[in-house]
Every structure is written in C-alpha cells, then in structure tokens.
Design a protein around this motif. Structure first.
Motif, PDB file in Angstrom:
ATOM      1  N   PHE A 393      55.877 -13.599 -84.141  1.00 23.04           N
ATOM      2  CA  PHE A 393      55.765 -14.043 -85.535  1.00 23.04           C
ATOM      3  C   PHE A 393      55.648 -15.557 -85.494  1.00 23.04           C
ATOM      4  N   PRO A 394      54.672 -16.128 -86.192  1.00 22.99           N
ATOM      5  CA  PRO A 394      54.463 -17.575 -86.046  1.00 22.99           C
ATOM      6  C   PRO A 394      55.564 -18.397 -86.715  1.00 22.99           C
ATOM      7  N   GLY A 395      55.831 -19.579 -86.171  1.00 26.23           N
ATOM      8  CA  GLY A 395      56.825 -20.473 -86.764  1.00 26.23           C
ATOM      9  C   GLY A 395      56.598 -20.702 -88.260  1.00 26.23           C
ATOM     10  N   PRO A 396      55.349 -20.993 -88.687  1.00 24.90           N
ATOM     11  CA  PRO A 396      55.122 -21.240 -90.116  1.00 24.90           C
ATOM     12  C   PRO A 396      55.148 -19.964 -90.966  1.00 24.90           C
ATOM     13  N   SER A 506      37.502  -9.511 -83.557  1.00 23.88           N
ATOM     14  CA  SER A 506      38.244  -9.733 -82.315  1.00 23.88           C
ATOM     15  C   SER A 506      38.491 -11.231 -82.161  1.00 23.88           C
ATOM     16  N   LYS A 507      39.289 -11.591 -81.180  1.00 22.57           N
ATOM     17  CA  LYS A 507      39.523 -13.009 -80.853  1.00 22.57           C
ATOM     18  C   LYS A 507      39.015 -13.258 -79.457  1.00 22.57           C
ATOM     19  N   PRO A 508      38.130 -14.215 -79.169  1.00 26.33           N
ATOM     20  CA  PRO A 508      37.348 -14.887 -80.181  1.00 26.33           C
ATOM     21  C   PRO A 508      36.353 -13.910 -80.821  1.00 26.33           C
TER      22      PRO A 508
HETATM   23  P1  XMP Z   1      46.178 -17.439 -83.085  1.00 26.30           P
HETATM   24  O1  XMP Z   1      46.244 -17.284 -84.561  1.00 26.30           O
HETATM   25  O2  XMP Z   1      45.951 -18.851 -82.655  1.00 26.30           O
HETATM   26  O3  XMP Z   1      47.643 -17.088 -82.579  1.00 26.30           O
HETATM   27  O4  XMP Z   1      45.240 -16.465 -82.431  1.00 26.30           O
HETATM   28  C1  XMP Z   1      48.009 -16.763 -81.265  1.00 26.30           C
HETATM   29  C2  XMP Z   1      49.459 -16.333 -81.271  1.00 26.30           C
HETATM   30  O5  XMP Z   1      50.304 -17.442 -81.617  1.00 26.30           O
HETATM   31  C3  XMP Z   1      51.047 -17.149 -82.786  1.00 26.30           C
HETATM   32  N1  XMP Z   1      51.120 -18.384 -83.555  1.00 26.30           N
HETATM   33  C4  XMP Z   1      52.187 -19.195 -83.595  1.00 26.30           C
HETATM   34  N2  XMP Z   1      53.393 -19.087 -83.015  1.00 26.30           N
HETATM   35  N3  XMP Z   1      54.047 -21.126 -84.018  1.00 26.30           N
HETATM   36  C5  XMP Z   1      54.335 -20.053 -83.253  1.00 26.30           C
HETATM   37  O6  XMP Z   1      55.457 -19.961 -82.746  1.00 26.30           O
HETATM   38  C6  XMP Z   1      52.858 -21.301 -84.623  1.00 26.30           C
HETATM   39  O7  XMP Z   1      52.624 -22.286 -85.319  1.00 26.30           O
HETATM   40  C7  XMP Z   1      51.873 -20.278 -84.407  1.00 26.30           C
HETATM   41  N4  XMP Z   1      50.612 -20.109 -84.838  1.00 26.30           N
HETATM   42  C8  XMP Z   1      50.153 -18.949 -84.305  1.00 26.30           C
HETATM   43  C9  XMP Z   1      50.287 -16.048 -83.484  1.00 26.30           C
HETATM   44  O8  XMP Z   1      51.109 -15.301 -84.350  1.00 26.30           O
HETATM   45  C10 XMP Z   1      49.774 -15.263 -82.305  1.00 26.30           C
HETATM   46  O9  XMP Z   1      50.776 -14.432 -81.765  1.00 26.30           O
END
Ligand code: XMP
Length: 515
Positions: A393-396, A506-508
């Motif tokens: 779960f992301p920090g924000p 998908s990513k990317p």
């Molecule tokens: P993205 O969206 O870049 O995310 O593909 C890759 C992984 O990172 C998580 N994520 C975060 N985790 N702080 C965190 O601790 C953040 O600011 C943050 N932004 C993205 C995202 O949920 C996914 O698992």
C-alpha cells in the motif's frame, strides 16, 4: 550479525541474478550475503566465509576495467563457486584462456556430467540448464578439469577439487535450471560444510540479542504504517526491548477502511506495544484542499507527514534511535545496476524521511532479509495473516487513488468501494494470487439508472496486477463472475458510485498506481 563460519558470501560482479543466488543459498538454510566484487580482502576475511560464490555479470574479462576480485581471494583457502562470468574469472586469473564465442549462447541447454566431486551429487546425469554468455573458456587453468559439458560448451562445468574451486558456465540459481538448487545446496553443504541451521527461529534469536546490545537501555522511535515491513520490524524490536520501543502511527485520513482500528488492535491490544496514535486527518485534508496535481499531492502528504511525525516524536521525550523496516533489496539495490558498488548503497526511508535535527541513529533490523523472509519472520513472531500477507500500500495512500480533488466525502466513497473489492477477492480465494489490488475514484461522472431514477454519479476503476517486484506488472485475469459481483455490490452498496471499470493496462506502460 554474527554468522561466522556459516556464511556464504556472494561476490557481486553486476549480475542481474545476484540476489537470487543469495536467496537460493538461504533456502538451503545457510546464511548468505552479497558484497561488491571489490570488497577489500581484509573485510572479506573478517566475514570468515565458509565459501564464496562469484556471481555472473554482463562484462567480458577482456574489457578494460572489467570487474575483477582481489587475486588474494584465491589464497583464502575457502571453496569458491564461479557462476558464468565467475568461470571466466578462474580461467583468466589463474592461467587459462578465455575467448569471445563465435555466437552468444543463450537459453536452455543440457548438461551431461561425470561428477566425482560432489557438486552434482543427486543431479540427473543429463539435466536441463540455463545458459547466457558471450565469452567461453578455451584453456583450463592448471589443476582444473572438466566435470560437465553441454551441446555447445565443452567447459560447461569445471573443477579443481584440491583447491575446492568449482565453475559452472550456466546459471544454477534460475528456475530454468530445475536442479540448480541441488547444485547450490551441494556446494554449501557438501563442499563448504555448512549445516542447514539458518532459519527464522535462529534469526529471531540473534536479531533480538543484537538489538538489545545496540540499544542498551536507550529509547527507540518507530513509525508504524501497518504495512508488512514496519509491522514486523516493530514486533521484533518489541520482543528485544519491550517498553523502550515507542511507535507512532499517523492517521493521515488517506487510509483504507478499518486500518486505524486494525493497527491499534494488533499492536496495542495484542502485542502491548507503546503506540502513539496521531489523528491528523484534518491537517492532511486541509493541506490537500483544492489540489489535483499528483506530484503536488505527494509532496504535501510527505511534508505534512514529517511535521506530524516530528511533533509526536518530540512529545514522547528524548529518543536515541529511529527504527525502519529497510529490507535487503533496498540495501543492495544499486550495487548491480551501476557497477560502482559501495558508493551507491543507500538507506531507504520508509517513514518519509529521517528527522535530521533529532540526531537519531538508525536501527534497521530487517536489512539482511528479503521480502518473503520478512513475511516468514512476521509469522514466526505471531503477527496475524491479515498483516503479514497483505498487499503493498503506498505511503500517500488513497491520496493517489482519489484522482482529482481529494475531499472527505470522496475518500469515504473510495474506502467503501476498496473494501468491497478486497472482500470479494478474498472470498474468491484469489488474494494471494494477486500482487496488489486497488480501486481508483475517477474525476468524471456518468449517467446511470437505479430503481427507475436517473443518476449522475462517480465512476471507479478496479485494478489488480500480478508482479514479482513491482517493476513490471500484468493485469490479473479475473473470472468474469468475480468482476460482476464486485461491480454489482459497489453500485448497490456505495452511495455515490454508479459505474465500475476494470483496468487492463500492464506496466509498462501504465504504472500500478494511477498517480
Ligand atoms: P507504481 O505505481 O510506480 O508503483 O507502479 C510500484 C509500487 O510502489 C508502490 N508505491 C509506493 N509505495 N510510497 C510507497 O511506500 C509511495 O509513495 C509509493 N508510490 C507507489 C505501489 O503501490 C506499487 O506497489
């Protein structure tokens, strides 16, 4: 931490697979760590390795400046296993000969071995291996002989049993070498003589002693997010020092449904950990008012977090250490990527930044562990599955999933939809098959019809992905009836949503989060 005589050191020559080598060794219940190829010999001897593995690497031994170990490594008197580029290092540095192969050998091959040395003990006489190399050995150094060949590699496996040097041109650490784990296990157990004694129980014991020794009656501050890493770090530290651990949990108003209650129940009620609960919802939402731009949102959330965290920390009195759930991949992350090892090793600030003027020392008890080991440790320490098995779960938080403007009402809507999505995934038994599942509330409205009435309400998008490490990801193939149940429950139970989409990017090119 002390694992003298029981440690396998992986010398990293820039291989994409170095981490995997260390993991495979640990799966054989032997402690293993990765160090840069140019680690000074003094440091290496102090580690008292039971054996050394040369990782592969993208370089050619003939290139100027290609990575080479200190030649004294061959005089340490410990067994060495060279993988891929590691084999070429033997040949190049001990008096053999390496040449550019006419063609790069890449992919599956079949090894035939004639082993009397123990490295292939229990391995089929003909077994599949994974090759990926451009150079090849054409002359063996004195003392070495061939112990395995493939269709294209007459020197696929070589050994000098007197000095206990072994080289394999293929990659035993990858899944495409199905018996590779056995080969690595033979090396660490039969050749290096390590016992299978490294497990989570022994890790807990040595980690607890080490934390007690370092903290020595002083005070530790820990930002608890409810995520796997900070949760496991907190419980481990608590086991070591009890009431000298002070956790701070900040409710930023961007948490999932029931999250604040879960964290308080588990850590305060079950584990009796000192938990300072800072309800800062209003502060975050005020600061975010009117902001839609993703980077601006992230900056605001990060900076309010630091302010709140510091204020809480000061209220708790003098602190000496800051605990963080830094993991091994964060520590070694950049070693391979740049080839410029030690300078690029970094610390990872999970809680959003170290309060610098507080003069805190870092305490990172998980910095030797991989993610799956942290989960195993959490289970060993008695943390419930809903914490140790949870998706990242992301920090924000929901701040980057509430697309467009963030309001209390929209966050409540999103929280409800998210809870339904996760609930249905769990009910369908799919939670552990998915890397991460999330809902985004979109900044558009759509027309619908509910009970004969026209509606004009919010739209949400479901996202679920599979991934190994979040660097790349693929969208999860749900059985259609699961998506149907989620959509119907969200439209029926969540007040302001009348339309549900499923994200098949998908990513990317798409990132996992939308913002
Ligand atoms: P993205 O969206 O870049 O995310 O593909 C890759 C992984 O990172 C998580 N994520 C975060 N985790 N702080 C965190 O601790 C953040 O600011 C943050 N932004 C993205 C995202 O949920 C996914 O698992």
């Amino acid at each position: 931490m002390e694992h003298a005589g029981k440690t396998i050191v992986v010398l990293d020559f820039g291989a994409q697979y170095s981490k995997l080598i260390a993991r495979r060794v640990r799966e054989s219940q032997v402690y293993s760590l990765i160090v840069p190829y140019n680690t000074p010999m003094e440091t290496l001897s102090e580690m008292k390795p039971a054996g050394i593995i040369f990782s592969g690497g993208p370089s050619s031994v003939h290139q100027d400046g290609s990575p080479k170990p200190d030649p004294r490594v061959f005089e340490l008197g410990v067994p060495i296993l060279g993988i891929c580029y590691g084999v070429q290092l033997f040949a190049h540095m001990l008096g053999g000969k390496v040449e550019r192969a006419p063609e790069r050998e890449y992919g599956i091959a079949h090894l035939e071995h004639s082993d009397a040395t123990g490295i292939f003990n229990g391995v089929d006489g003909r077994t599949q291996v994974w090759m990926s190399h451009g150079d090849r050995v054409v002359d063996l150094p004195a003392g070495f002989h061939v112990v395995g060949t493939t269709e294209n590699s007459p020197y696929a496996a070589i050994a000098d049993p007197d000095r206990q040097f072994y080289g394999v041109q293929f990659h035993p650490e990858v899944v495409h070498t199905p018996q590779g784990k056995q080969i690595l296990s033979n090396f660490v157990h039969r050749i290096c003589g390590c016992d299978a004694s490294w497990d989570m129980g022994s890790f807990v014991e040595s980690a607890v002693n080490e934390i007690r020794r370092r903290v020595n009656g002083k005070q530790v501050l820990c930002g608890l997010s409810g995520g796997v890493d900070s949760s496991v770090a907190a419980v481990l530290i608590h086991k070591a020092i009890g009431a000298n651990l002070n956790c701070v949990f900040v409710n930023n108003g961007l948490l999932r449904k029931g999250e604040a209650e879960l964290v308080q129940r588990v850590f305060r009620d079950n584990f009796h950990i000192n938990l300072d609960y800072a309800d800062a919802e209003d502060r975050f939402l005020d600061a975010l008012k009117g902001v839609s731009e993703p980077e601006q949102k992230r900056k605001i959330i990060g900076s309010v977090f630091i302010d709140v965290f510091e204020e809480e920390a000061r209220r708790l009195g003098h602190m000496d250490f800051l605990a963080q759930g830094t993991l091994y991949p964060d520590v070694i992350e950049s070693v391979s990527a740049t080839g410029g090892p030690s300078a690029t090793i970094k610390s990872h600030h999970n809680v959003g930044g170290l309060p610098e003027d507080m003069n805190l020392e870092l305490l990172e008890p998980l910095r030797e562990l991989f993610k799956d080991e942290v989960r195993a440790l959490g289970r060993e320490l008695g943390l419930p599955e809903e914490i140790v098995g949870r998706h990242p779960f992301p920090g924000p938080g929901l701040g980057v999933r509430c697309i467009g403007e963030i309001t209390r009402e929209r966050l409540d809507t999103l929280r409800e939809a998210d809870a339904i999505f996760i609930d249905e995934i769990k009910k369908a038994g799919l939670y552990d098959d998915i890397w991460q599942a999330l809902v985004c509330l979109l900044p558009v409205r759509s027309v619908g019809v509910q009970g004969d009435e026209r509606t004009y309400e919010e739209v949400c998008s479901l996202r679920a992905v599979t991934s190994e490490d979040a660097m790349t990801a693929d969208w999860f193939r749900f059985p259609p009836e699961v998506l149907q149940r989620v959509a119907s429950r969200i439209c029926n139970e969540v007040k302001h949503i009348n339309r549900v989409l499923y994200d098949v990017t998908s990513k990317p090119p798409g990132t996992i989060e939308w913002e």
